[in-house]
Design a protein around this motif. Structure first.
Motif, PDB file in Angstrom:
ATOM      1  N   GLN A 266       0.181  -4.287   4.463  1.00 22.41           N
ATOM      2  CA  GLN A 266      -1.057  -4.522   3.720  1.00 22.41           C
ATOM      3  C   GLN A 266      -0.932  -4.155   2.249  1.00 22.41           C
ATOM      4  OE1 GLN A 266      -0.617  -2.144   6.006  1.00 22.41           O
ATOM      5  NE2 GLN A 266      -1.538  -0.212   5.366  1.00 22.41           N
ATOM      6  N   THR A 267      -1.737  -4.867   1.452  1.00 21.35           N
ATOM      7  CA  THR A 267      -1.932  -4.506   0.057  1.00 21.35           C
ATOM      8  C   THR A 267      -3.382  -4.758  -0.308  1.00 21.35           C
ATOM      9  OG1 THR A 267      -1.109  -4.746  -2.200  1.00 21.35           O
ATOM     10  CG2 THR A 267      -1.384  -6.772  -0.949  1.00 21.35           C
ATOM     11  N   SER A 268      -3.799  -4.193  -1.430  1.00 21.92           N
ATOM     12  CA  SER A 268      -5.173  -4.329  -1.905  1.00 21.92           C
ATOM     13  C   SER A 268      -5.164  -4.704  -3.378  1.00 21.92           C
ATOM     14  CB  SER A 268      -5.921  -3.001  -1.722  1.00 21.92           C
ATOM     15  OG  SER A 268      -5.439  -2.042  -2.662  1.00 21.92           O
TER      16      SER A 268
ATOM     17  N   ASP B  81       0.806  -1.214   0.000  1.00 21.83           N
ATOM     18  CA  ASP B  81       0.000   0.000   0.000  1.00 21.83           C
ATOM     19  C   ASP B  81       0.842   1.268   0.000  1.00 21.83           C
ATOM     20  OD1 ASP B  81      -2.759   1.109   0.253  1.00 21.83           O
ATOM     21  OD2 ASP B  81      -1.970   1.931   2.115  1.00 21.83           O
TER      22      ASP B  81
ATOM     23  N   TRP C 125      -5.951  -5.455  11.344  1.00 24.26           N
ATOM     24  CA  TRP C 125      -5.194  -4.377  10.724  1.00 24.26           C
ATOM     25  C   TRP C 125      -3.790  -4.328  11.305  1.00 24.26           C
ATOM     26  CZ3 TRP C 125      -6.101  -2.536   6.309  1.00 24.26           C
ATOM     27  CH2 TRP C 125      -5.473  -1.355   5.870  1.00 24.26           C
TER      28      TRP C 125
ATOM     29  N   ASN D  62     -10.386  -7.262  -0.150  1.00 20.22           N
ATOM     30  CA  ASN D  62      -9.842  -5.908  -0.141  1.00 20.22           C
ATOM     31  C   ASN D  62      -8.451  -5.798   0.469  1.00 20.22           C
ATOM     32  OD1 ASN D  62     -11.402  -4.021  -1.505  1.00 20.22           O
ATOM     33  ND2 ASN D  62     -11.431  -2.641   0.261  1.00 20.22           N
ATOM     34  N   TRP D  63      -8.095  -6.687   1.386  1.00 20.82           N
ATOM     35  CA  TRP D  63      -6.790  -6.533   2.039  1.00 20.82           C
ATOM     36  C   TRP D  63      -6.106  -7.882   2.228  1.00 20.82           C
ATOM     37  CZ3 TRP D  63      -5.038  -1.880   1.870  1.00 20.82           C
ATOM     38  CH2 TRP D  63      -5.911  -0.788   1.966  1.00 20.82           C
TER      39      TRP D  63
END
Length: 468
Positions: free
Chosen positions: A74-76, A59, A137, A124-125
């Motif tokens: 995290q990435t999406s 991200d 998270w 999404n994540w």
């Protein structure tokens, strides 16, 4: 920061007609100027720095500290898509070799093949380092409820299609990945007896941890001039959405509905659908607003889909007017001395939507708040190139917002002088795509000019008649 390699605004305008010489403005004419190719190379270095050994683009990274930045956990799907199309652009512009491109694309596609999915779409994540689905998270430990976003999946599919176009050996693998991505999953068919419950639009997404399709968001993506229209185009192109879906989206909300201003316009019937062709007026210009008044809502999609070419008097005119409104908001209405407002990292930390409230439908819309986002100027290049280059040069010169290592920082608070510590994959991905389109037109647009885009999407845009 290297501010020495920035020329005067006069030099920017003089060089703007020559691709190889186009440069940002700045104070020291004796120094070498960073051409747009140089800026692209720095931007792609940020994408490389954000991409993990697994091949997924994370991200963000913090570029304020010495040494090699560490990608976020995290990435999406959007971030991964940005990494894919930036790598294709890097090869097309000679920053990396074709062999390096193929290796990187194959690694990323291999990682995407291993990601957990539901209903043919991606969550999404994910953890960018091992590909696991995020359920907490990383920064706070707060729980994350896995979600299937229509717009985020659209940007990953966009990246996969560009990768398959650039490397034919990936086409069977990408085709297999996209085989289950049926956009009707997000679609609520039009119900003339109850157009509120059945609007003919796409849901924002679903939480699939409920029976059947899962729990839907309480909203649909109703506004046409926003970035989710990429999902609409993809679905119309592959036949999983009906063409009439395009006409069921709102140019403005209907008269009498709560929105930023009471629209003017007219009702027309197109392809059997009664369409409210509404518009707003900003500083004497009629335009079709976005939802929040931000730059990327209006101008991310045309990086890939040739809206201005296929619909010059409607989409093409509207894009130019949106940019002009952004310029005048920053320079004349607010007198910041700078312009370009779009969702980005808050310079002091966090994330926020920035925009021009008057050109967004939302009553309590996005506000600029003195925060200027460089990616917005790159999106404006096709519509106001001299102004965009001069604005970027001023942000680099006056605030040190340009970094020779990793390109432009994500945002600048021009009131306080605070520059973001971060670069974000989404915003760097838009910059990379915008520069690719400027330096090698059509490089990333090839998959979106043929097939269903040519036979289904282009005719729709050709019939568009905004009331502007």
């Amino acid at each position: 920061m290297n501010r020495r390699r920035l020329l005067s605004a006069a030099a920017v305008c003089a060089a703007a007609s020559t691709t190889s010489a186009t440069a940002l403005s700045g104070p020291r004419p004796r120094a070498a100027s960073p051409t747009l190719s140089t800026v692209f190379a720095a931007t792609y270095r940020s994408i490389e720095a954000m991409t993990t050994d697994l091949g997924l683009t994370a991200d963000r990274i913090d570029v304020s500290r010495p040494g090699t930045p560490v990608p976020s956990r995290q990435t999406s799907p959007t971030n991964i898509g940005c990494g894919l199309w930036s790598t294709v652009a890097a090869a097309g512009l000679g920053v990396i070799s074709p062999a390096t491109m193929r290796d990187r694309l194959a690694r990323t596609v291999g990682a995407v093949e291993r990601l957990e999915r539901a209903h043919g779409f991606w969550f999404n994540w994910y953890d960018a380092h091992d590909g696991s689905l995020l359920t907490t998270w990383p920064e706070t430990g707060a729980p994350v409820r896995p979600f299937l976003s229509s717009v985020d999946n659209a940007w990953l599919v966009t990246g996969l299609m560009i990768a398959a176009d650039a490397d034919g050996t990936l086409r069977p693998r990408v085709a297999a990945l996209l085989d289950g991505a049926d956009w009707s999953y997000y679609y609520t068919p039009y119900d003339p007896a109850d157009p509120v419950a059945g609007p003919g639009q796409l849901r924002g997404g679903f939480w699939p941890d409920r029976p059947g399709k899962g729990e839907p968001t309480g909203h649909h993506y109703g506004a046409l001039n926003t970035e989710p229209r990429m999902a609409s185009y993809l679905g119309i192109a592959d036949g999983s959405l009906p063409g009439e879906h395009y006409w069921h989206m709102f140019r403005t909300l209907l008269p009498g509905m709560g929105q930023e201003q009471e629209p003017e316009g007219r009702y027309v019937t197109v392809d059997g659908v009664r369409v409210w062709q509404g518009h707003y007026t900003h500083r004497g210009r009629a335009l079709v607003p976005t939802w929040g008044g931000s730059m990327f809502e209006a101008l991310m999609v045309p990086l890939f889909v040739s809206e201005a070419e296929w619909s010059p008097r409607s989409w093409g005119t509207n894009h130019r007017r949106h940019v002009r409104s952004q310029i005048e908001h920053g320079l004349l209405e607010e007198e910041y001395g700078y312009w370009g407002f779009s969702p980005a990292n808050i310079p002091e930390g966090g994330y926020r939507e920035y925009g021009v409230d008057a050109i967004g439908m939302q009553e309590d819309g996005y506000h600029s708040l003195g925060v200027v986002t460089p990616h917005a100027s790159f999106l404006a290049l096709p519509y106001a190139e001299p102004e965009a280059l001069a604005n970027l040069g001023a942000l680099a010169r006056d605030f040190g917002a340009y970094d020779d290592r990793y390109g432009f920082r994500d945002s600048v608070n021009v009131a306080t002088g605070r520059v973001s510590d971060f670069v974000l994959a989404l915003d760097q991905g838009m910059i990379a795509a915008a520069l690719a389109q400027r330096l090698r037109p059509g490089l990333l647009q090839r998959p979106f000019r043929t097939g269903g885009f040519g036979s289904r999407v282009r005719p729709l845009l050709g019939r568009e008649r905004f009331s502007i």
